[in-house]
Design a protein around this motif. Structure first.
Motif, mmCIF file in Angstrom:
data_model
loop_
_atom_site.group_PDB
_atom_site.id
_atom_site.type_symbol
_atom_site.label_atom_id
_atom_site.label_comp_id
_atom_site.label_asym_id
_atom_site.label_seq_id
_atom_site.Cartn_x
_atom_site.Cartn_y
_atom_site.Cartn_z
ATOM 1 N N THR A 159 0.645 -1.174 -0.035
ATOM 2 C CA THR A 159 -0.066 0.113 -0.118
ATOM 3 C C THR A 159 0.741 1.251 -0.065
ATOM 4 N N THR A 215 -9.394 2.813 7.710
ATOM 5 C CA THR A 215 -9.080 1.937 6.967
ATOM 6 C C THR A 215 -7.641 1.385 6.924
ATOM 7 N N THR A 260 -4.702 2.166 6.064
ATOM 8 C CA THR A 260 -3.940 2.152 5.058
ATOM 9 C C THR A 260 -2.805 3.338 4.922
ATOM 10 N N ARG A 317 -7.794 -0.360 11.423
ATOM 11 C CA ARG A 317 -9.184 -0.462 11.512
ATOM 12 C C ARG A 317 -9.633 -0.317 12.976
ATOM 13 N N ARG A 359 -9.160 -2.969 15.585
ATOM 14 C CA ARG A 359 -9.894 -4.422 15.424
ATOM 15 C C ARG A 359 -9.022 -5.521 14.960
ATOM 16 N N PHE A 360 -7.998 -4.794 14.018
ATOM 17 C CA PHE A 360 -7.006 -6.032 13.487
ATOM 18 C C PHE A 360 -5.580 -5.634 14.127
ATOM 19 N N ARG A 398 -6.477 -8.696 7.176
ATOM 20 C CA ARG A 398 -6.700 -9.001 5.928
ATOM 21 C C ARG A 398 -6.208 -10.489 5.476
ATOM 22 N N SER A 399 -6.079 -11.024 6.093
ATOM 23 C CA SER A 399 -5.540 -12.404 5.869
ATOM 24 C C SER A 399 -6.818 -13.537 6.210
ATOM 25 N N PRO A 414 -11.243 -12.767 9.107
ATOM 26 C CA PRO A 414 -12.699 -12.747 8.466
ATOM 27 C C PRO A 414 -12.551 -13.348 7.094
ATOM 28 N N LYS A 415 -13.405 -14.089 6.811
ATOM 29 C CA LYS A 415 -13.417 -14.921 5.376
ATOM 30 C C LYS A 415 -14.732 -15.040 4.940
ATOM 31 N N LEU A 416 -14.550 -15.085 3.549
ATOM 32 C CA LEU A 416 -15.932 -15.803 2.760
ATOM 33 C C LEU A 416 -15.833 -16.858 3.014
ATOM 34 N N THR A 417 -16.866 -17.756 3.111
ATOM 35 C CA THR A 417 -17.185 -19.151 3.208
ATOM 36 C C THR A 417 -17.237 -19.644 1.571
ATOM 37 N N ALA A 456 -14.347 -9.499 2.868
ATOM 38 C CA ALA A 456 -14.536 -9.836 4.380
ATOM 39 C C ALA A 456 -14.283 -9.113 5.351
ATOM 40 N N THR A 457 -13.448 -8.084 5.238
ATOM 41 C CA THR A 457 -13.151 -7.024 6.152
ATOM 42 C C THR A 457 -14.002 -5.718 6.146
ATOM 43 N N ARG A 502 -19.118 -16.887 -0.039
ATOM 44 C CA ARG A 502 -19.972 -15.409 0.204
ATOM 45 C C ARG A 502 -19.591 -15.067 1.608
ATOM 46 N N SER A 503 -20.158 -13.982 2.139
ATOM 47 C CA SER A 503 -20.014 -13.631 3.542
ATOM 48 C C SER A 503 -21.290 -14.067 4.314
#
Lengths: 186, 254
Positions: A11, A36, A38, A108, A111-112, A142-143, A146-149, B216-217, B234-235
């Motif tokens: 970044t 953010t 960043t 953030r 939180r992270f 960002r690893s 939190p993740k999409l399933t 996801a964040t 999906r989330s």
């Protein structure tokens, strides 16, 4: 940890390397602790008292000895409120004064965790940059945290009112599911 | 067809005395106005003149300033991946479509059309209830089977934006590499502000294989992704519904 550092350094190069802000943890709170996560400000040392001797330039404040491999917490150098930085006017050397500079910023809103960076300047050149991340209610940035399933990609007919899809051209619209729905609705 | 795409507006159970047809006509007039101002295909549009440097910042319209300010904020929020200059010239389309639908929806709601669905080329804003009184049911198009859906969402008040490569090919540019992003085939983002959802979807597509982790964040915005190699993700908070609920007749109206 390694991965998180790579993302943030990416970044930095992707946006801008802002020079001039003081690298004390108090200064970073204002400059870097945004939502953010960043904004990472990398600055040179305080040079409010330009060295007058032609000998070994002495950094303002009292730089710590070089930190071992970026471990450990932020290492503020000099007095945070000592003076505001300004471009180096002195012709005796170019580049920042030698020393080790550290900064940290909440990612953030914490939180992270907190991202810490250590920059080592030797011979008026940056010789090392290291970053580490720790703390926070979640040990991740960002690893994986939190993740999409992942799930099976469905292909289903459905009872629906409208359709969200990639922008269709006029030709694509005519054969789209949305066109069928529009016709059904009259 | 306005803004190079099809726009569908449906109004259900307007307030007493409110003419649903007039609401819809006002909305279409708004979309034509947006198209005149923001179309990158029209050489005389405000956005085209700005892109050519013919218009000073002081001479721009309030809507243009509002849009460009929002785009600048989103550029930061997406780590630079939402970039109105990614294609070389000024192109805020990734924000404008969702924004114009959101504004149309807000105006219809304020004018007494509290239950509606506005869809501009796949960017959707739903409010209130669908015909029959239940939630609006929105399908997310399957990237390779145009007559099928990959997910069905059910919601009363929600913005839903999808950005993808499957209709127009890889057209979203990764601003850091300067080449089209190809790892993701379809990105859907839902949330309260459709304009933001639209920009997030565009940014995640540009991020490529790093997009899902970034999505996801996000706070307050849910997402669904189909990768070019056919994986679906999906989330947890995405309002997914049963694709074909058992027919029960009209739901009781509230």
């Amino acid at each position: 940890m390694r991965r998180a550092a790579a993302v943030v350094l990416g970044t930095v190069t992707g946006t801008a390397l802002m020079v001039g802000a003081k690298l004390g943890s108090s200064g970073m709170d204002a400059a870097g602790a945004d939502d953010t996560g960043t904004a990472v400000v990398v600055g040179g040392p305080d040079v409010s008292t330009p060295p007058t001797s032609t000998g070994k330039p002495k950094p303002a404040g009292t730089p710590t000895t070089p930190a071992p491999g970026g471990s450990g917490g932020p290492t503020p150098t000099g007095k945070p409120t000592a003076s505001k930085p300004h471009p180096t006017p002195t012709p005796t050397h170019s580049g920042p004064a030698d020393g080790t500079y550290s900064a940290s910023a909440a990612v953030r809103g914490g939180r992270f965790g907190t991202l810490s960076m250590t920059v080592t300047v030797s011979g008026h050149r940056i010789t090392a940059i290291s970053a580490s991340e720790n703390g926070g209610e979640q040990q991740c940035y960002r690893s994986a945290c939190p993740k999409l399933t992942t799930e099976a990609l469905a292909a289903q007919s459905a009872n629906i009112n409208s359709v969200s899809g990639a922008t269709y051209t006029s030709a694509a619209y005519r054969s789209s599911l949305q066109a069928i729905l529009d016709r059904a609705n009259g | 067809m306005i803004m190079g795409t099809a726009i569908t507006i449906e109004v259900v159970d307007p307030d007493p005395g409110v003419d649903a047809r007039a609401l819809v006509e006002h909305a279409f007039a708004w979309f034509r106005e947006v198209d005149e101002r923001f179309s990158t295909y029209k050489p005389d549009s405000e956005v085209s003149r700005m892109g050519r440097g013919e218009l000073a910042a002081a001479g721009t319209s309030p809507d243009m300033r509002l849009v460009l300010d929002a785009c600048a904020e989103l550029h930061t929020a997406t780590n630079g991946y939402f970039d109105v200059y990614a294609t070389g010239g000024l192109d805020p389309s990734g924000y404008v479509k969702g924004w114009s639908v959101r504004v149309a929806s807000e105006r219809m709601y304020a004018a007494g059309g509290r239950n509606h669905c506005v869809n501009a080329g796949g960017d959707i804003m739903v409010r209130g209830h669908a015909p029959g009184g239940g939630p609006w049911r929105i399908g997310i198009v399957h990237p390779w089977q145009a007559d099928k859906v990959a997910w069905v969402l059910a919601a009363h008040d929600l913005g839903i934006a999808t950005s993808g490569t499957y209709e127009r090919g890889p057209h979203v540019i990764d601003p850091f590499r300067g080449v089209p992003a190809e790892a993701l085939c379809s990105v859907t983002v839902t949330g309260p502000d459709l304009a933001v959802a639209d920009a997030y979807a565009t940014a995640a597509l540009a991020m490529g294989d790093r997009g899902p982790a970034w999505l996801a964040t996000l706070d307050g915005y849910e997402s669904a992704v189909v990768t070019t190699d056919g994986r679906a993700m999906r989330s947890a908070g995405l309002p997914v519904a049963d694709p074909d609920p058992p027919a029960t007749g009209p739901a009781p109206s509230d």
